[in-house]
Design a protein around this motif. Structure first.
Motif, PDB file in Angstrom:
ATOM      1  N   GLU A 125       0.854  -1.199   0.000  1.00 54.36           N
ATOM      2  CA  GLU A 125       0.000   0.000   0.000  1.00 54.36           C
ATOM      3  C   GLU A 125       0.885   1.242   0.000  1.00 54.36           C
ATOM      4  OE1 GLU A 125      -3.793  -0.065   2.184  1.00 54.36           O
ATOM      5  OE2 GLU A 125      -4.002  -0.821   0.142  1.00 54.36           O
ATOM      6  N   TYR A 126       1.066   1.798  -1.178  1.00 51.43           N
ATOM      7  CA  TYR A 126       1.909   2.994  -1.312  1.00 51.43           C
ATOM      8  C   TYR A 126       1.110   4.242  -0.932  1.00 51.43           C
ATOM      9  CZ  TYR A 126       4.733   6.469  -3.891  1.00 51.43           C
ATOM     10  OH  TYR A 126       5.484   7.553  -4.248  1.00 51.43           O
ATOM     11  N   ASN A 128      -2.283   6.214   0.985  1.00 53.56           N
ATOM     12  CA  ASN A 128      -3.276   6.153   2.053  1.00 53.56           C
ATOM     13  C   ASN A 128      -4.626   6.424   1.378  1.00 53.56           C
ATOM     14  OD1 ASN A 128      -5.061   6.776   4.057  1.00 53.56           O
ATOM     15  ND2 ASN A 128      -3.676   8.148   5.167  1.00 53.56           N
ATOM     16  N   GLU A 202      -0.417  10.264  -1.152  1.00 55.89           N
ATOM     17  CA  GLU A 202       0.875   9.649  -0.825  1.00 55.89           C
ATOM     18  C   GLU A 202       1.074   9.656   0.676  1.00 55.89           C
ATOM     19  OE1 GLU A 202       4.156  11.355  -3.037  1.00 55.89           O
ATOM     20  OE2 GLU A 202       3.153  10.919  -4.945  1.00 55.89           O
ATOM     21  N   LYS A 203       1.580   8.556   1.205  1.00 57.30           N
ATOM     22  CA  LYS A 203       1.839   8.492   2.642  1.00 57.30           C
ATOM     23  C   LYS A 203       2.898   9.533   2.983  1.00 57.30           C
ATOM     24  CE  LYS A 203       0.311   3.807   3.299  1.00 57.30           C
ATOM     25  NZ  LYS A 203       0.662   2.388   3.430  1.00 57.30           N
ATOM     26  N   GLN A 204       2.834  10.071   4.184  1.00 57.72           N
ATOM     27  CA  GLN A 204       3.709  11.180   4.556  1.00 57.72           C
ATOM     28  C   GLN A 204       5.193  10.844   4.415  1.00 57.72           C
ATOM     29  OE1 GLN A 204       2.587  14.529   5.603  1.00 57.72           O
ATOM     30  NE2 GLN A 204       0.912  13.636   4.444  1.00 57.72           N
ATOM     31  N   GLU A 205       5.555   9.567   4.668  1.00 61.18           N
ATOM     32  CA  GLU A 205       6.982   9.232   4.554  1.00 61.18           C
ATOM     33  C   GLU A 205       7.476   9.283   3.105  1.00 61.18           C
ATOM     34  OE1 GLU A 205       4.727   7.125   5.895  1.00 61.18           O
ATOM     35  OE2 GLU A 205       4.980   5.074   5.121  1.00 61.18           O
TER      36      GLU A 205
END
Ligand SMILES: NC(=O)c1ccc[n+]([C@@H]2O[C@H](COP(=O)([O-])OP(=O)(O)OC[C@H]3O[C@@H](n4cnc5c(N)ncnc54)[C@H](O)[C@@H]3O)[C@@H](O)[C@H]2O)c1
Ligand SMILES: [Mg+2]
Ligand SMILES: [Mg+2]
Ligand SMILES: [Mg+2]
Ligand SMILES: [Zn+2]
Length: 456
Positions: A125-126, A128, A202-205
């Motif tokens: 899961e790239y 969110n 996009e996930k925060q990282e």
């Protein structure tokens, strides 16, 4: 091992068996927590703790032993299992429990190492998904016009990809989704034939908010699908870009992050392409909730009252199982006529309505191979976006071994030894048979069984 160590071990086993025999649950549990190897140890006449607890009717001890993974199929020197013993001594509730197929038994032949999530291809899961934003149409349209937003484009469910020029020699795993900005897809978005799905942010990282200039610091992703070839209306700058016209095997050549994005996008887009009309009344529908719902436009349609699964993207659960021989050293693999010559894979089948995962495993294996299954253990799952299955990977322990193939579904099914399976994984063409590629969960299950790291 010295004789002193031997006798210390024997003494511990005797102590454990004595606790089980007397129904001393507290001491049985304590000893298991220190040494799980005790679970399948036997004393005189080959009696295990499970057999002794079955002999004396200690239900709690039996449950604890099974929960901790002891093997209920072991036999004593008279050839009796714990079930036979419970039945003989009239402990019918225990015999029923030991015989029931849906219990918690994990015989010693199942690998004890637990798998970790998200190890299979298509499972990463790239993004969110931010499902709460699907009903916020203002936020969605603001994101569609944001310069940071990423659009990926499909034509008849085939994604547009690109390769880096220097990587052309090694096309495998070098395919990248072509990422467009809002200006490049403006014309495609205006086309009434285009279906738009909000995939998430996009996930925060992946994109620290300090690098993003828009208000909430979130980079949104959308997927578009068109029936008409959109190449002319798109602003494609790279020369080496193309639609992946053969999903198999081309969709297996993406990098792992993007494979997960394609699994989500292609499944939802495939649902739109197959469910243009309302399945309840046949009426026209409109796309809602960022592409995650189709609402019927016919007044009074039943699908507008309450919650209807016809309005939401569907997922078809499939069980896929590595059947393990009762001797623990062979596994059952089968081949369909459509497989490439020489390839064998795990048996698989769609879960039917009103069926548990375990029962679907038992039914499909019996239907396709004639083998009866006892315990079933879930291992891992894999989204399979062709068009939208969820492969549920399990180990299944056989309690019978004769094979009778259902020729409608399977061309051949055979027991393969660990060595033959290892050769198929390592030696490729020189082995007796071949396996599906490493991206398939069947491959993963086999590697997991023989204890090879799935990334090798
Ligand atoms: N990744 C792997 O290694 C691997 C290995 C084997 C099978 N598979 C996949 O698993 C899936 C199911 O396996 P199978 O084909 O053996 O299933 P199966 O044994 O249940 O037989 C397929 C038949 O089931 C019927 N069916 C019931 N529900 C269905 C549904 N929701 N969609 C389509 N058909 C349905 C159809 O008549 C179909 O022909 C297939 O998509 C196959 O590609 C993957
Ligand atoms: Mg079947
Ligand atoms: Mg099948
Ligand atoms: Mg079936
Ligand atoms: Zn309707």
């Amino acid at each position: 091992m010295t004789s002193v160590q031997m006798s210390a071990k024997d003494e511990m086993v005797e102590q454990f068996l004595d606790y089980a025999s007397r129904g001393d649950l507290a001491n049985v549990s304590t000893m298991i927590s220190h040494s799980s190897q005790l679970l399948n140890e036997s004393g005189r006449q080959g009696w295990t703790a499970l057999m002794l607890a079955a002999r004396n009717g200690h239900f709690d001890v039996i449950k604890a032993l099974l929960l901790n993974g002891c093997n209920k199929f072991l036999v004593n020197k008279s050839g009796q299992t714990a079930y036979d013993i419970a039945k003989f001594w009239g402990h019918r509730h225990i015999a029923r429990f030991l015989a029931s197929s849906g219990d918690v038994t994990l015989p010693g032949i199942l690998p004890s190492n637990k798998s970790t999530e998200n190890e299979t291809y298509f499972s990463k899961e790239y993004l969110n998904r931010m499902s709460d934003k699907r009903t916020d149409s203002e936020w969605l349209s603001a994101k569609q016009s944001s310069p940071e937003t990423v659009f990926i484009v499909f034509h008849n469910l085939d994604p547009l990809v690109t390769t880096e020029p220097e990587e052309r020699n090694d096309i495998q795993s070098q395919l990248k989704l072509y990422r467009f900005g809002r200006d490049s897809v403006k014309k495609v978005l205006e086309n009434s034939d285009t279906v738009v799905v909000f995939l998430g942010v996009e996930k925060q990282e992946c994109s620290p908010s300090s690098l993003v200039s828009n208000e909430d610091g979130l980079i949104a992703w959308f997927a578009l699908n068109t029936k008409k070839n959109p190449t002319e209306s798109l602003k494609v700058t790279a020369s080496n870009s193309f639609f992946l016209t053969k999903p198999m095997p081309m969709l297996l050549m993406l990098n792992e992050d993007e494979a997960g994005i394609v699994a989500q996008a292609r499944s939802v887009l495939a649902w739109h392409s197959r469910y243009s009309f309302c399945p309840t009344c046949g009426g026209k529908t409109k796309v809602d909730e960022g592409g995650y719902k189709r609402t019927c436009l016919t007044d009074g349609c039943k699908s507008l009252q309450g919650i209807h699964n016809t309005c939401y993207p569907r997922v078809d659960p499939v069980v896929i199982m590595l059947v393990l021989h009762p001797d623990g050293n062979r596994c059952l693999l089968g081949r369909k006529k459509s497989f490439p010559p020489g390839m064998f894979s795990c048996l698989a089948g769609f879960i039917e309505p009103g069926e548990t995962i375990e029962n679907a495993v038992r039914r499909e294996v019996l239907e396709e191979s004639g083998v009866t299954i006892g315990p079933v253990q879930y291992v891992s799952s894999q989204p399979w976006p062709m068009p939208s299955s969820l492969m549920i990977g399990c180990f299944a322990v056989a309690v019978s071994t004769d094979i009778k193939v259902d020729e409608n579904e399977i061309e051949d099914a055979r027991w393969f030894t660990r060595q033959e399976v290892m050769d198929a994984l390592v030696k490729g063409n020189q082995a007796v048979f071949s396996m599906p590629p490493r991206q398939a969960i069947a491959h993963y299950l086999v590697k997991h069984w023989i204890g090879i790291n799935s990334n090798l």
